[in-house]
Write an enzyme that holds these catalytic residues in place. Structure first.
Site, short mmCIF file in Angstrom:
data_model
loop_
_atom_site.label_atom_id
_atom_site.label_comp_id
_atom_site.label_asym_id
_atom_site.label_seq_id
_atom_site.Cartn_x
_atom_site.Cartn_y
_atom_site.Cartn_z
N ASN A 148 0.82 -1.23 0.00
CA ASN A 148 0.00 0.00 0.00
C ASN A 148 0.85 1.28 0.00
O ASN A 148 0.33 2.38 0.14
CB ASN A 148 -0.97 0.00 1.18
CG ASN A 148 -0.20 -0.04 2.50
OD1 ASN A 148 1.03 -0.14 2.49
ND2 ASN A 148 -0.90 0.04 3.62
N HIS A 304 32.06 -21.83 -31.55
CA HIS A 304 31.67 -22.65 -32.70
C HIS A 304 30.37 -22.09 -33.26
O HIS A 304 29.50 -21.67 -32.50
CB HIS A 304 31.46 -24.09 -32.21
CG HIS A 304 30.92 -25.02 -33.27
ND1 HIS A 304 29.65 -25.55 -33.21
CD2 HIS A 304 31.48 -25.49 -34.40
CE1 HIS A 304 29.46 -26.33 -34.27
NE2 HIS A 304 30.54 -26.32 -35.00
N ASN A 305 30.21 -22.11 -34.61
CA ASN A 305 28.98 -21.57 -35.23
C ASN A 305 28.62 -20.25 -34.58
O ASN A 305 27.48 -20.04 -34.13
CB ASN A 305 27.81 -22.53 -35.04
CG ASN A 305 27.94 -23.75 -35.94
OD1 ASN A 305 28.81 -23.81 -36.79
ND2 ASN A 305 27.09 -24.72 -35.75
N GLU A 334 33.85 -18.35 -35.61
CA GLU A 334 33.70 -19.14 -36.82
C GLU A 334 32.71 -18.48 -37.77
O GLU A 334 31.69 -17.94 -37.35
CB GLU A 334 33.20 -20.54 -36.45
CG GLU A 334 33.18 -21.46 -37.64
CD GLU A 334 32.54 -22.82 -37.33
OE1 GLU A 334 32.70 -23.71 -38.17
OE2 GLU A 334 31.90 -22.96 -36.28
N ASP A 336 30.70 -19.42 -41.35
CA ASP A 336 30.32 -20.37 -42.41
C ASP A 336 29.86 -19.59 -43.62
O ASP A 336 28.80 -18.95 -43.55
CB ASP A 336 29.12 -21.22 -41.96
CG ASP A 336 29.56 -22.44 -41.18
OD1 ASP A 336 30.70 -22.45 -40.73
OD2 ASP A 336 28.75 -23.38 -41.04
N HIS A 349 23.97 -21.58 -41.43
CA HIS A 349 24.29 -22.99 -41.26
C HIS A 349 23.76 -23.71 -42.49
O HIS A 349 22.55 -23.89 -42.62
CB HIS A 349 23.65 -23.52 -39.97
CG HIS A 349 24.34 -24.73 -39.44
ND1 HIS A 349 25.68 -24.72 -39.09
CD2 HIS A 349 23.91 -25.99 -39.20
CE1 HIS A 349 26.02 -25.92 -38.66
NE2 HIS A 349 24.98 -26.70 -38.73
N GLU A 383 34.80 -21.27 -42.66
CA GLU A 383 34.38 -22.52 -43.27
C GLU A 383 33.79 -22.13 -44.61
O GLU A 383 32.73 -21.53 -44.70
CB GLU A 383 33.36 -23.23 -42.39
CG GLU A 383 33.21 -24.64 -42.85
CD GLU A 383 32.54 -25.50 -41.82
OE1 GLU A 383 31.64 -26.23 -42.20
OE2 GLU A 383 32.92 -25.42 -40.64
N LYS A 434 42.03 -22.46 -45.87
CA LYS A 434 42.96 -23.20 -46.73
C LYS A 434 43.88 -22.21 -47.44
O LYS A 434 43.53 -21.04 -47.61
CB LYS A 434 42.17 -23.97 -47.77
CG LYS A 434 41.39 -25.13 -47.17
CD LYS A 434 40.62 -25.85 -48.25
CE LYS A 434 39.52 -26.67 -47.63
NZ LYS A 434 38.47 -26.98 -48.57
N ILE A 644 10.16 -22.62 -0.59
CA ILE A 644 11.48 -22.15 -0.15
C ILE A 644 12.47 -23.27 -0.47
O ILE A 644 12.11 -24.44 -0.42
CB ILE A 644 11.44 -21.84 1.37
CG1 ILE A 644 10.68 -20.52 1.53
CG2 ILE A 644 12.83 -21.73 1.97
CD1 ILE A 644 10.62 -20.02 2.93
N ASN A 670 14.13 -26.08 3.79
CA ASN A 670 13.48 -24.77 3.90
C ASN A 670 14.37 -23.65 4.41
O ASN A 670 13.98 -22.95 5.32
CB ASN A 670 12.28 -24.87 4.86
CG ASN A 670 11.14 -25.55 4.16
OD1 ASN A 670 11.10 -25.57 2.92
ND2 ASN A 670 10.23 -26.12 4.90
N TYR A 700 17.35 -29.35 -3.42
CA TYR A 700 17.13 -30.79 -3.34
C TYR A 700 15.67 -31.15 -3.61
O TYR A 700 14.75 -30.47 -3.13
CB TYR A 700 17.53 -31.28 -1.94
CG TYR A 700 17.18 -32.72 -1.68
CD1 TYR A 700 17.97 -33.74 -2.21
CD2 TYR A 700 16.05 -33.07 -0.92
CE1 TYR A 700 17.66 -35.07 -1.99
CE2 TYR A 700 15.74 -34.40 -0.69
CZ TYR A 700 16.54 -35.40 -1.23
OH TYR A 700 16.22 -36.71 -1.02
#
Length: 754
Positions: A148, A304-305, A334, A336, A349, A383, A434, A644, A670, A700
């Site tokens: 409030n 990667h990618n 990378e 592509d 890709h 690539e 290359k 909790i 808890n 847990y």
């Protein structure tokens, strides 16, 4: 309450934000909607809602914002540049993997007020010390709970607030503390009284006990007592005298105590919770390693990618993904490349539904962000699926956009016997692709523009189902055409096919590098670990995830680091254990993206094998003992009011196979607020130079999998022994203050008797 806060609220830009503005939120060319944004009274939370939607609104904290970009600095805003001029546009960039917020203001003045205002608030949030941060946190909770808005809370509201804060406490005890804090006897607490109540609630007995062990009068630690604590418990040795004085000046809130050269319990607790009391050795936070060794002697943070933000089949290709990876210290990205329809090469890709972006835009983005986090070199791993014409276009873009930053000549005009160092290559971008012929024949112009058969697949990820060329094109007799212009840009990172360690020993050049799929690398590591370690002292290897990981999941990089592989490429867009390990390894050395390999992995005659670490000369196993004492303000897993957490701590060791181990504490019912375990977990570490230690806190659950609460991962060599706090990170690797673990760590040599 917060004098600093009062000042920032008087700032004219912040005033505009508090008054609120209608800004357009833009998600795409077609999705642009008006939203009302305003900064709440706490000076930290930004709230926004659509003008029509009845109740729904969203909020985020300024602490989640990493930076503000002005103008058309995102793909989305660039796409509507015609419609809205740059001086109305700005982008909020968030930490972690949360998407950007692209906004358009009604006037340049309003845009500027928000840009400057958010930047000031970010700066204020970053410069707060531990005490201000904690006060701010308590203040935020009070604001959230004070429904409030009368600035007071009765006992019923406080009980509800405690549940929200993850505290399940004995009602009598809570009422007792409430009555003590309610000094005006009005059956309600105002903010100052609530802060006092909160302090009593969080009075940490376990810190008090340690304090008592060293304090003569139980009230304060005199200089000499603090020195004793630093020497005996924190293993600080000689420098403890000078350090004790600095700690009092820095962390003691009471001026009287500072004058006496003493530290109170408050100051002691603040020191323990600070960066200096953290488990991570502050000396290893900065650049502390030798950066003048050959590139092959370093682990290199690699993606990667890199163009993907999501999965590898339908995800969006995005320049933002390159920005995020480079900002996280990644030094090998990378690209592509495929032939585009209008003569402009595109990046995506191949043979999948991922969207396409222009190659030249990727190169511009890399140029802009390559050296914002680290000055050390960036490797652009190509690539290449393009025909000769578009390869030549790629070469032109690389040369024109990158200019001098692209390394195109040998550093000293000599063909190298070993790779240059990160130090020598500062501020440079290297192309990995290359090459026609070698560096030796660079001057010999009689070469044809063809690549011999054995180099044919060197650059692809042969396992990947998505990047295979159609079978007809893959016939053995087909020679792949390489553009001479592109080939000439490759200097120290020539992609070649791997013909075995024997062949490499007699024929290979240090600038030739091969790519291995995770399964191939794992097999080689198991069958010929020592050969792989020796190979990696001189040449670089790049490892990439199996093509079957269409969900962009990751493999465990540790197996590859164990044999000295430098470029272990991971999907940076995927949170989880593997990225935690990558972040953990590269958290040291100034987060520069390069980490010097242990000495036994840099010696070309090394006999080290991860399968038998005891076989190498420097073998010295260590015992690691971790007393998990307590946890502080763990975040809730489910936001449901009633639940909790039941936390447990698991310590996981990653390293050579013999070192892989996990031990966990029991769970505590808890209590996510101040659980106390006081349990000791023991480990023996056979290859300390390679080990990473991960602290994981879980909720847990006996019926299903435990839920993740927070984690922190660091190299074993960066651990400070003694009483330490571990500041936990979210799944995304971003900080979640004020959540922490309190531990006592000891590291000792393993004597034959023990």
């Amino acid at each position: 309450m917060d004098p600093e806060g009062a000042r920032i609220q008087d700032d004219p830009d912040v005033k505009v934000m508090m008054a609120g503005s209608t800004l357009r939120k833009v998600k795409s060319r077609s999705w642009k909607k008006q939203r009302h944004f305003r900064l709440l009274e706490d000076g930290l939370t930004i709230w926004y809602k659509s003008r029509w939607a009845g109740r729904g609104h969203s909020t985020f904290s300024v602490t989640e914002v990493e930076a503000v970009r002005e103008g058309h600095q995102s793909e989305v805003l660039l796409s509507i540049a015609e419609e809205f001029p740059a001086d109305l546009c700005f982008t909020l960039v968030f930490h972690g993997r949360q998407g950007n917020l692209d906004l358009v203001a009604d006037s340049p003045e309003e845009a500027q007020a928000w840009i400057r205002g958010v930047r000031k608030l970010i700066h204020k949030a970053q410069t707060m010390d531990e005490k201000e941060r904690l006060d701010q946190w308590v203040w935020d909770w009070f604001q959230k709970a004070d429904k409030n808005k009368d600035g007071k809370m009765n006992f019923k509201e406080v009980k509800k607030l405690l549940k929200m804060m993850n505290v399940d406490m004995n009602e009598e005890h809570a009422l007792h503390l409430f009555t003590m804090a309610d000094k005006s006897e009005s059956d309600s607490l105002e903010i100052e009284q609530f802060v006092y109540f909160y302090k009593m609630l969080t009075q940490r007995d376990e810190v008090w006990k340690v304090f008592q062990d060293y304090s003569g009068d139980g009230e304060k630690l005199m200089l000499e007592e603090l020195e004793n604590f630093l020497r005996i418990e924190q293993h600080e040795g000689e420098q403890s005298g000078q350090h004790a004085k600095e700690l009092i000046d820095r962390y003691e809130p009471s001026e009287t105590a500072v004058k006496q050269g003493a530290m109170s319990l408050d100051g002691f607790q603040m020191y323990l919770c600070s960066q200096e009391g953290s488990i991570f050795n502050p000396e290893h936070q900065n650049l502390y390693q030798d950066m003048s060794q050959p590139l092959s002697h370093y682990f290199i943070s690699s993606s990667h990618n890199t163009y993907l933000l999501e999965d590898q089949l339908r995800g969006q290709s995005s320049l933002e993904a390159y920005i995020q990876a480079l900002k996280r210290g990644c030094r090998c990205v990378e690209v592509d490349c495929w032939d585009g329809s209008d003569g402009e090469p595109v990046v995506y890709h191949g043979h999948t539904l991922t969207s396409k972006i222009l190659f030249k835009d990727v190169v511009s983005t890399v140029k802009e962000y390559a050296f914002k986090t680290s000055d050390f070199p960036v490797i652009l791993s190509l690539e290449n699926h393009c025909g000769v014409e578009q390869q030549t276009v790629m070469a032109q873009h690389l040369s024109q956009i990158l200019g001098d930053t692209l390394l195109t000549t040998l550093l000293d005009g000599q063909v190298p016997q070993q790779l240059p160092s990160p130090q020598e290559l500062k501020g440079k971008i290297l192309l990995k692709a290359k090459k026609i012929g070698g560096l030796e024949q660079c001057l010999d112009e009689t070469l044809t523009d063809e690549v011999s058969d054995d180099e044919e697949m060197a650059d692809g990820d042969p396992e990947s189902p998505c990047t295979e060329d159609p079978p007809a094109a893959n016939k053995k007799h087909k020679k792949s055409k390489l553009s001479r212009e592109l080939s000439d840009l490759v200097v120290y990172c020539k992609s070649v096919h791997f013909h075995g360690f024997e062949h490499a020993r007699s024929h290979a050049k240090c600038y030739e590098m091969s790519s291995f799929s995770e399964s191939k690398a794992k097999k080689l590591a198991k069958e010929a670990g020592t050969d792989f370690v020796q190979y990696n002292t001189r040449q670089m290897s790049r490892i990439y995830p199996s093509g079957l990981r269409t969900d962009s999941s990751n493999y465990n990089p540790q197996d590859m680091w164990n044999v000295g592989c430098q470029i272990v490429a991971l999907n940076f867009q995927t949170a989880g254990l593997e990225m935690d390990l990558n972040d953990g390894l590269f958290r040291q050395n100034g987060c520069c993206g390069f980490v010097l390999k242990p000495e036994f992995m840099r010696d070309a005659t090394s006999q080290f094998s991860p399968e038998k670490p005891e076989g190498h000369q420097g073998y010295k196993p260590l015992r690691l003992s971790i007393q998990v004492i307590s946890g502080q303000q763990l975040p809730k897993v489910n936001q449901k009011e009633g639940s909790i957490v039941d936390p447990l701590v698991r310590v996981e060791i990653y390293g050579v196979p013999q070192d892989q181990a996990k031990e966990e504490t029991s769970h505590i019912n808890n209590n996510g607020f101040n659980p106390v375990w006081n349990e000791t977990l023991n480990f023996v570490i056979h290859a300390p130079g390679l080990a990473l230690v991960r602290f994981l806190v879980e909720d847990y659950d006996k019926a299903s999998r435990n839920d993740f609460i927070g984690q922190f991962t660091l190299p074993f060599t960066c651990i400070q022994a003694g009483y330490r706090h571990i500041h936990l990170l979210s799944k995304d690797g971003t900080i979640i203050p004020p959540s922490s673990l309190f531990v006592n760590i000891s590291i000792s040599e393993l004597t034959s008797g023990s």
